[in-house]
Design a protein around this motif. Structure first.
Motif, short mmCIF file in Angstrom:
data_model
loop_
_atom_site.label_atom_id
_atom_site.label_comp_id
_atom_site.label_asym_id
_atom_site.label_seq_id
_atom_site.Cartn_x
_atom_site.Cartn_y
_atom_site.Cartn_z
N GLN A 150 121.99 24.32 76.53
CA GLN A 150 120.84 23.62 77.11
C GLN A 150 121.27 22.30 77.75
O GLN A 150 120.83 21.95 78.85
CB GLN A 150 119.79 23.35 76.03
CG GLN A 150 119.06 24.60 75.55
CD GLN A 150 118.17 24.30 74.35
OE1 GLN A 150 118.45 23.41 73.54
NE2 GLN A 150 117.07 25.06 74.23
N ALA A 151 122.15 21.56 77.04
CA ALA A 151 122.60 20.28 77.58
C ALA A 151 123.36 20.48 78.89
O ALA A 151 123.16 19.75 79.87
CB ALA A 151 123.48 19.56 76.56
N SER A 152 124.23 21.50 78.94
CA SER A 152 124.99 21.77 80.17
C SER A 152 124.07 22.15 81.31
O SER A 152 124.26 21.72 82.45
CB SER A 152 126.00 22.89 79.91
OG SER A 152 126.95 22.50 78.95
N LEU A 153 123.05 22.97 81.00
CA LEU A 153 122.10 23.39 82.04
C LEU A 153 121.33 22.19 82.58
O LEU A 153 121.15 22.03 83.80
CB LEU A 153 121.14 24.42 81.47
CG LEU A 153 120.05 24.94 82.42
CD1 LEU A 153 120.67 25.63 83.63
CD2 LEU A 153 119.10 25.88 81.68
N LEU A 154 120.89 21.29 81.69
CA LEU A 154 120.13 20.11 82.11
C LEU A 154 121.01 19.16 82.93
O LEU A 154 120.54 18.59 83.93
CB LEU A 154 119.56 19.39 80.89
CG LEU A 154 118.40 20.11 80.19
CD1 LEU A 154 118.11 19.47 78.83
CD2 LEU A 154 117.15 20.10 81.06
N ILE A 155 122.26 19.00 82.53
CA ILE A 155 123.16 18.13 83.28
C ILE A 155 123.41 18.70 84.68
O ILE A 155 123.48 17.97 85.67
CB ILE A 155 124.48 17.92 82.51
CG1 ILE A 155 124.21 17.03 81.29
CG2 ILE A 155 125.55 17.30 83.39
CD1 ILE A 155 125.39 16.91 80.34
N ALA A 156 123.52 20.03 84.77
CA ALA A 156 123.67 20.67 86.08
C ALA A 156 122.43 20.44 86.95
O ALA A 156 122.53 20.18 88.16
CB ALA A 156 123.93 22.17 85.91
N ILE A 157 121.25 20.52 86.34
CA ILE A 157 120.00 20.27 87.08
C ILE A 157 119.96 18.83 87.59
O ILE A 157 119.59 18.56 88.74
CB ILE A 157 118.78 20.58 86.18
CG1 ILE A 157 118.66 22.10 85.97
CG2 ILE A 157 117.50 20.03 86.79
CD1 ILE A 157 117.62 22.50 84.95
N VAL A 158 120.34 17.89 86.72
CA VAL A 158 120.36 16.48 87.11
C VAL A 158 121.30 16.27 88.29
O VAL A 158 120.96 15.63 89.30
CB VAL A 158 120.78 15.59 85.92
CG1 VAL A 158 121.04 14.16 86.39
CG2 VAL A 158 119.69 15.60 84.85
N THR A 159 122.51 16.84 88.18
CA THR A 159 123.52 16.65 89.23
C THR A 159 123.07 17.23 90.56
O THR A 159 123.19 16.59 91.61
CB THR A 159 124.84 17.29 88.80
OG1 THR A 159 125.23 16.76 87.53
CG2 THR A 159 125.94 16.99 89.81
N LEU A 160 122.54 18.45 90.53
CA LEU A 160 122.11 19.08 91.78
C LEU A 160 120.90 18.38 92.38
O LEU A 160 120.74 18.34 93.60
CB LEU A 160 121.79 20.56 91.52
CG LEU A 160 123.03 21.43 91.23
CD1 LEU A 160 122.61 22.86 90.92
CD2 LEU A 160 123.99 21.42 92.41
N SER A 161 120.05 17.80 91.55
CA SER A 161 118.92 17.03 92.09
C SER A 161 119.42 15.81 92.85
O SER A 161 118.84 15.40 93.86
CB SER A 161 117.97 16.62 90.96
OG SER A 161 118.51 15.57 90.18
N MET A 162 120.52 15.20 92.36
CA MET A 162 121.14 14.08 93.08
C MET A 162 121.67 14.55 94.43
O MET A 162 121.51 13.86 95.45
CB MET A 162 122.28 13.48 92.26
CG MET A 162 121.87 12.77 90.99
SD MET A 162 123.35 12.13 90.15
CE MET A 162 122.62 11.38 88.70
N VAL A 163 122.32 15.73 94.42
CA VAL A 163 122.87 16.25 95.66
C VAL A 163 121.78 16.45 96.71
O VAL A 163 121.99 16.22 97.91
CB VAL A 163 123.60 17.59 95.39
CG1 VAL A 163 124.04 18.25 96.70
CG2 VAL A 163 124.81 17.37 94.48
#
Length: 609
Positions: free
Chosen positions: A356-369
């Protein structure tokens, strides 16, 4: 030795890549931030050249810290106090409403209440680094939407400590504030008070002592020491390091060393902030993205939309017009770097599993992109019919001998002439877009309405000896001239007139000098055409001198007789059959001498006619 060589190789590749990626993406209109992100994704997850993106991110966070310090330097305590309703009103509501809504949307995915709360409030936070950099690139930090966005980001930085305490409380299985949490709050408050007191009473004397030694490198070291010391203190207190740097900056905002500090810090800030964006790209976990690509593809746009809608609604509720609300919503919908901190803490406390943490961090990163693309989309939703207003801020405007009102085409060329002559010029204009464009080229330009006495005073008119009025509209020009003549009768007025009738009107208002914007350029066009027809340069100049002299005579006669038709005998309405003879005395521009002639000796004027 091998480790050292690898470090230097990684640094060289990162710098070389930044030199290519940032200008390239800027050139194609996508912005430097997206260029840095692309470089990080390419070097990290795509070709696996740099493996330890997390370590780079920890170092690069210093760029965010330095950015907030510089922002603090530009924001005096009084200005910060004036923003309190937006920081603790709009900012607090944004975090609360976004957190609750996203938490509620998380529950149908089968997570528990505590996990949903962590997810909701973690994703409610925006990226300070991304948002402020985009605003800075667009020269929009001091616009109404820029200041509102900053107020929200500032509260989010303040909210980090309570949110980390919330994670600890949820992990303990009790919603009551434990003694340990109370201790953390006390430490945070004491650290804040201590930092404010040190900033208020110790920093200026410290920089004064260092400045007197003349050791410039010590000044740079002291600036970095203050920033990093304040950041570490706030980190110890459970607050964000960026918050500590910001407070240190605010405490030095009224210091006489402010400009030198900013100049010393700026190079470090620029490089490290670019490295931060690269590090975010390096940290993208492509395996997680590929395994959950469908979920991410659905969730990222959905969350960006939900958060943007909340931001837009809250800004409208706080009185922002449509354009400002849209721009705030477009620059802040992404999830922020503090989400990394919150989700890591939640994973350590077993509120989130590692997947879950990895998925959320990926969501955060892609939202920045996707943030630069959100800004582009927001600009398409802005209503062009609404006139954009900027905040009036005349910091540093005092002291110029020349005040220019209106940065029209004539004003732009005139300002270049004055600057080339070594003269300081303070410029006022009411067009936000024109101000942003002019500021990119380094002009000293401020947003302000020249028809208001308080604006003129704030811009330093009482210290000016000359005012150049270069506005486009007749009625606006007349209002400015009348105001200055009534309130500051001794100031020399140099005015752009719209047409001949306006020029005659200005002559009655005792202006020092007036010129029709198109007159001299029309004479130069006529001269070029004459030369193109075969006239020599000398003959063409004689003809131009004759036309200028006759126009001046017409203006004198019209001013004396009060009729626009007077002096028409001076007009050339058909070709002159014989070459012109150079007049014995060339016509003078409509300056103060001409004004005296118009108001004084009519016999002399008749003799010249």
């Amino acid at each position: 030795m091998a480790t050292s060589t690898t470090l230097f190789l990684d640094a060289t590749v990162l710098l070389g890549g930044a030199v290519i990626a940032a200008p390239l993406f800027k050139k194609i209109g996508l912005g430097t931030v997206l260029g840095y992100l692309f470089l990080g994704i390419l070097l990290g997850p795509v070709i696996n050249f740099i493996h330890d993106g997390e370590s780079v991110l920890h170092v690069a966070e210093l760029g965010v810290v330095l950015l907030l310090f510089i922002v603090g330097l530009e924001l005096k305590p009084a200005q910060l106090w004036n923003m309190r309703s937006e920081i603790f009103g709009l900012g607090a509501l944004q975090v609360f409403v976004s957190g609750v809504v996203i938490a509620a949307l998380s529950l149908p995915f089968g997570v528990g209440l505590s996990t949903a709360i962590v997810i909701g409030f973690g994703l409610a936070l925006s990226s300070t680094a991304f948002a402020l950099q985009l605003l800075e690139d667009a020269r929009e930090q001091h616009t109404p939407h820029g200041k509102r966005a900053f107020s929200i980001l500032l509260f989010q930085d303040i909210a980090i400590a309570p949110l980390l305490i919330m994670v600890a409380v949820l992990a303990a299985g009790s919603m009551e504030l434990s003694m340990e949490s109370a201790k953390l709050v006390a430490i945070a408050v004491a650290s804040l008070i201590g930092l404010v007191l040190v900033g208020r009473y110790a920093l200026n004397p410290l920089f004064g002592i260092i400045a007197n030694t003349g050791a410039r490198e010590a000044m740079i070291a002291a600036a970095l020491f203050i920033v990093m010391g304040a950041a570490l203190l706030m980190n110890y207190a459970g607050l964000s390091m960026a918050m500590g740097a910001f407070i240190a900056g605010v405490m030095l905002a009224e210091s006489s060393y402010r400009h030198e500090l900013e100049a010393n810090i700026e190079p470090f800030r620029g490089i490290l902030l670019g490295l931060f964006f690269i590090a975010v790209g390096l940290s993208v976990d492509l395996s997680t993205v590929l395994e959950n690509w469908l979920i991410i593809a659905l969730l990222v746009p959905a969350l960006l939309t939900v958060k943007a809608a909340i931001l837009y609604g809250l800004c409208r509720a706080f009185g922002s017009p449509h354009n400002i609300a849209v721009k705030v919503a477009a620059v802040l919908p992404q999830h922020g770097e503090f989400g990394f901190v919150l989700f890591s803490a939640a994973a350590s406390a077993a509120l989130l599993d590692r997947e879950q943490a990895s998925l959320l961090i990926a969501i955060v990163t892609l939202s920045m992109v996707l943030t630069p693309l959100c800004v582009k989309l927001g600009s398409m939703l802005v209503s062009e019919s609404q006139h954009e207003h900027m905040e009036e801020d005349f910091e540093g405007a005092e002291g110029s001998r020349i005040l220019m009102i209106g940065f029209s085409r004539l004003g732009q060329v005139t300002a270049q002439t004055l600057l080339a002559g070594g003269c300081e010029v303070t410029i006022l204009d009411t067009s936000a877009e024109r101000i942003r464009n002019a500021a990119k080229f380094g002009f000293r330009i401020y947003f302000g309405d020249g028809t208001r006495k308080d604006v003129l005073r704030a811009a330093g008119i009482e210290k000016a000896t000359m005012v150049a009025v270069c506005t486009n509209k007749v009625e606006v020009t007349n209002r400015i001239v009348d105001l200055i003549r009534n309130e500051y009768p001794d100031i020399n007025l140099y005015v752009r007139s719209y047409d001949r009738a306006h020029a005659l009107e200005l002559l009655t208002k005792d202006v020092t000098f007036q010129i029709r914007e198109t007159f001299e350029s029309a004479l130069k066009m006529g001269r070029a055409l004459l030369e193109g027809l075969g006239h020599s340069a000398e003959d063409a100049q004689l003809i131009i001198n004759d036309v200028r002299r006759r126009d001046l005579e017409r203006l004198r006669i019209q001013a004396r007789e009060g009729s626009i038709m007077a002096g028409s005998e001076n007009l050339h309405i058909k070709p002159v059959p014989e070459p012109l003879v150079q007049p014995r005395q060339e016509a003078q521009p409509l300056d103060e001498k001409t004004e005296q002639a118009l108001q004084g000796d009519d016999d002399t004027a008749d003799a010249k006619a």
